[in-house]
Design an enzyme around this catalytic site. Structure first.
Site, PDB file in Angstrom:
ATOM      1  N   LYS A  54     -10.425 -24.492 -47.077  1.00  0.00           N
ATOM      2  CA  LYS A  54      -9.011 -24.647 -48.295  1.00  0.00           C
ATOM      3  C   LYS A  54      -9.261 -26.228 -47.798  1.00  0.00           C
ATOM      4  O   LYS A  54      -9.178 -26.768 -49.407  1.00  0.00           O
ATOM      5  CB  LYS A  54      -8.347 -23.135 -48.348  1.00  0.00           C
ATOM      6  CG  LYS A  54      -7.227 -24.012 -49.888  1.00  0.00           C
ATOM      7  CD  LYS A  54      -6.091 -22.847 -49.842  1.00  0.00           C
ATOM      8  CE  LYS A  54      -7.242 -21.738 -49.385  1.00  0.00           C
ATOM      9  NZ  LYS A  54      -5.701 -20.089 -49.770  1.00  0.00           N
ATOM     10  N   LYS A  82      -3.073 -25.737 -39.882  1.00  0.00           N
ATOM     11  CA  LYS A  82      -2.602 -25.060 -41.124  1.00  0.00           C
ATOM     12  C   LYS A  82      -2.284 -23.911 -41.890  1.00  0.00           C
ATOM     13  O   LYS A  82      -3.044 -23.328 -41.873  1.00  0.00           O
ATOM     14  CB  LYS A  82      -2.487 -26.324 -42.660  1.00  0.00           C
ATOM     15  CG  LYS A  82      -1.138 -26.957 -43.204  1.00  0.00           C
ATOM     16  CD  LYS A  82      -0.405 -26.968 -42.933  1.00  0.00           C
ATOM     17  CE  LYS A  82       0.610 -27.382 -43.672  1.00  0.00           C
ATOM     18  NZ  LYS A  82       1.594 -25.955 -44.014  1.00  0.00           N
ATOM     19  N   ASN A  93       5.329 -14.253 -56.019  1.00  0.00           N
ATOM     20  CA  ASN A  93       5.183 -15.632 -56.488  1.00  0.00           C
ATOM     21  C   ASN A  93       3.994 -16.242 -56.790  1.00  0.00           C
ATOM     22  O   ASN A  93       4.482 -16.434 -58.161  1.00  0.00           O
ATOM     23  CB  ASN A  93       5.799 -16.227 -55.157  1.00  0.00           C
ATOM     24  CG  ASN A  93       6.234 -18.200 -55.670  1.00  0.00           C
ATOM     25  OD1 ASN A  93       6.580 -18.219 -56.351  1.00  0.00           O
ATOM     26  ND2 ASN A  93       5.088 -18.995 -54.707  1.00  0.00           N
ATOM     27  N   LYS A 106      -3.427 -19.133 -39.230  1.00  0.00           N
ATOM     28  CA  LYS A 106      -2.855 -18.004 -40.116  1.00  0.00           C
ATOM     29  C   LYS A 106      -2.491 -17.055 -39.358  1.00  0.00           C
ATOM     30  O   LYS A 106      -2.418 -17.165 -37.921  1.00  0.00           O
ATOM     31  CB  LYS A 106      -3.796 -17.561 -41.074  1.00  0.00           C
ATOM     32  CG  LYS A 106      -2.882 -17.430 -42.368  1.00  0.00           C
ATOM     33  CD  LYS A 106      -2.630 -17.638 -43.205  1.00  0.00           C
ATOM     34  CE  LYS A 106      -2.089 -17.181 -44.115  1.00  0.00           C
ATOM     35  NZ  LYS A 106      -2.185 -18.725 -45.553  1.00  0.00           N
ATOM     36  N   THR A 138       1.307 -23.234 -55.051  1.00  0.00           N
ATOM     37  CA  THR A 138      -0.088 -21.737 -55.769  1.00  0.00           C
ATOM     38  C   THR A 138      -0.156 -21.708 -57.448  1.00  0.00           C
ATOM     39  O   THR A 138      -1.242 -21.408 -57.387  1.00  0.00           O
ATOM     40  CB  THR A 138       0.459 -21.328 -54.751  1.00  0.00           C
ATOM     41  OG1 THR A 138       0.792 -21.204 -53.453  1.00  0.00           O
ATOM     42  CG2 THR A 138      -0.264 -20.083 -54.681  1.00  0.00           C
ATOM     43  N   SER A 192       2.131 -27.718 -49.801  1.00  0.00           N
ATOM     44  CA  SER A 192       2.556 -28.055 -48.233  1.00  0.00           C
ATOM     45  C   SER A 192       2.569 -29.353 -47.445  1.00  0.00           C
ATOM     46  O   SER A 192       3.122 -30.250 -46.881  1.00  0.00           O
ATOM     47  CB  SER A 192       1.928 -27.482 -47.500  1.00  0.00           C
ATOM     48  OG  SER A 192       3.495 -25.830 -47.698  1.00  0.00           O
TER      49      SER A 192
END
Length: 417
Positions: free
Chosen positions: A94, A70, A221, A106, A190, A349
């Site tokens: 994480k 992920k 953001n 990633k 986030t 997510s």
């Protein structure tokens, strides 16, 4: 600002710092310092004038012991193989820290999206999605937005995958628009976890967030949402920055008004009622809380010596180098690490993926409540680990938690072949 530290070497050093506390053999730890595989590909696409251009793109799958890989996809000229390897590792830890059943991945394309039209960006994105097709899937690898990408790009990837696979698979990617299977609360997630982490940290330190001064480096953001939510919690945001510079108002800024100013002008600089300052000046302001929300390596060891904040909450991935961590630990400056503080994005997510698999949508209220539950529980575990082990900062404690959970999953599955 440092740009010299290799983020992948920083990750490996962070894992080594925690390894002494984790009950695992050296072979297992070495495995957890390297990605399982990395796709490196050249994307050739057609420009609007009919010419062809080739750009470099990557996807790193770091560890899948706890579930599907992920992690986001970023568009930035500084994207490198080592960067995505590091980012995929941070994602693995994480996900383990907040205890959601994912591994780490990633990806990125080495471009400046400002150099391309919307049509060109769509062609680039669909070319990348075509290359990713054998690797991604609802139970294999689930990309998401990152720097300079958002709902639009995720929708293109979803459509490309579904078209090529002749199927409907909304869970193949997260961070989508609501009408394309996205989740309520994902855009703010986030920044929300950053604000929640700051709130929990102030409470742990016995301090009051209301009236505390905050500086936010990076007003995209995550940074802008975190600033607005911290303002709602009573903090005073006194400085913000973006790639063009920073603004400072000792009596406080209106985060929403600054965001409107940036939308209108393209920059936070020139905001009325505030003084323009440099990015390094913002990072060294005498504030109660500093929120680095830009790119990695924002603070190195030299700059850390001048950081005057009492608490740092990392909204970006890897904004502090290991040298900076050492300097700040010696000065008793606590750092809430990225692998907890900015985990709201991957957590929501996960919620989006769950909703996609169930074909059932949650309300924004439920999403935010579940996110708060996850972040506060993870923070409590982090503090308990920090206080019960001989580790020198919260980051190392977070890696102790994350590595321990991944090692447990690996041991339970066994090594095959």
């Amino acid at each position: 600002m440092s740009s010299e530290a290799n983020p992948f070497e920083s990750l490996r050093e962070q894992v080594d710092d925690a390894a002494a506390v984790v009950d695992a053999g050296s072979g297992v730890i070495e495995r957890l310092k390297n990605p399982e595989r990395v796709l490196e590909t050249n994307l050739t696409f057609e420009r609007d004038d009919g010419s062809l251009e080739t750009v470099r793109a990557y996807r790193s799958q770091f560890n899948g012991d706890r579930g599907p890989y992920k992690g986001g996809i970023r568009y930035h000229p500084g994207v490198t193989r080592d960067e995505v390897k590091a980012l995929s590792g941070w994602m693995a830890y994480k996900c383990a820290v907040v205890d959601i059943p994912y591994g780490g991945g990633k990806g990125g394309i080495a471009i400046d999206p400002a150099d391309y039209s919307a049509d060109e960006l769509e062609r680039i994105t669909r070319a990348f999605a075509t290359e990713l097709r054998p690797l991604i899937g609802e139970d294999r690898d689930i990309p998401a937005p990152d720097v300079n990408t958002g709902q639009r790009e995720m929708n293109w990837i979803k459509d490309t995958y579904e078209t090529l696979e002749n199927t409907t698979a909304p869970g193949v990617i997260t961070g989508k628009a609501i009408d394309s299977g996205g989740s309520e609360g994902r855009v703010e997630a986030t920044g929300r976890s950053v604000a929640l982490s700051a709130r929990e940290a102030f409470d742990w330190l016995g301090r009051d967030l209301a009236g505390a001064t905050v500086a936010v480096q990076g007003y995209g953001n995550a940074g802008s949402v975190a600033a607005a939510l911290l303002d709602d919690l009573g903090a005073t945001v006194v400085a913000v920055s973006d790639s063009s510079g920073a603004v400072h108002a000792p009596d406080g800024l209106d985060p929403s008004d600054v965001k409107s100013h940036k939308s209108e002008t393209g920059s936070v600089t020139g905001y009325l009622g505030a003084d323009d300052i440099t990015n390094d000046e913002l990072l060294t302001l005498d504030v109660d809380c500093l929120v680095p929300a830009a790119l990695e390596n924002a603070v190195d060891g030299d700059l850390a010596a001048d950081v005057a904040a009492d608490l740092i909450v990392e909204a970006a991935n890897g904004p502090l180098t290991p040298d900076a961590d050492d300097v700040l630990a010696e000065r008793d400056v606590h750092v809430v690490p990225d692998i907890l503080a900015n985990a709201g994005g991957v957590t929501v997510s996960y919620f989006e993926w769950v909703q996609n698999r169930q074909r059932f949508s949650w309300t924004e209220e439920r999403v935010n409540e579940e996110l708060e539950r996850v972040i506060t529980a993870a923070f409590d575990t982090l503090v308990d680990t920090y206080e019960s082990n001989e580790v020198h900062n919260l980051r190392t404690a977070a890696y102790v938690v994350g590595i321990g959970r991944i090692v447990d999953a690996y041991d339970q599955a066994g090594n095959w072949p």
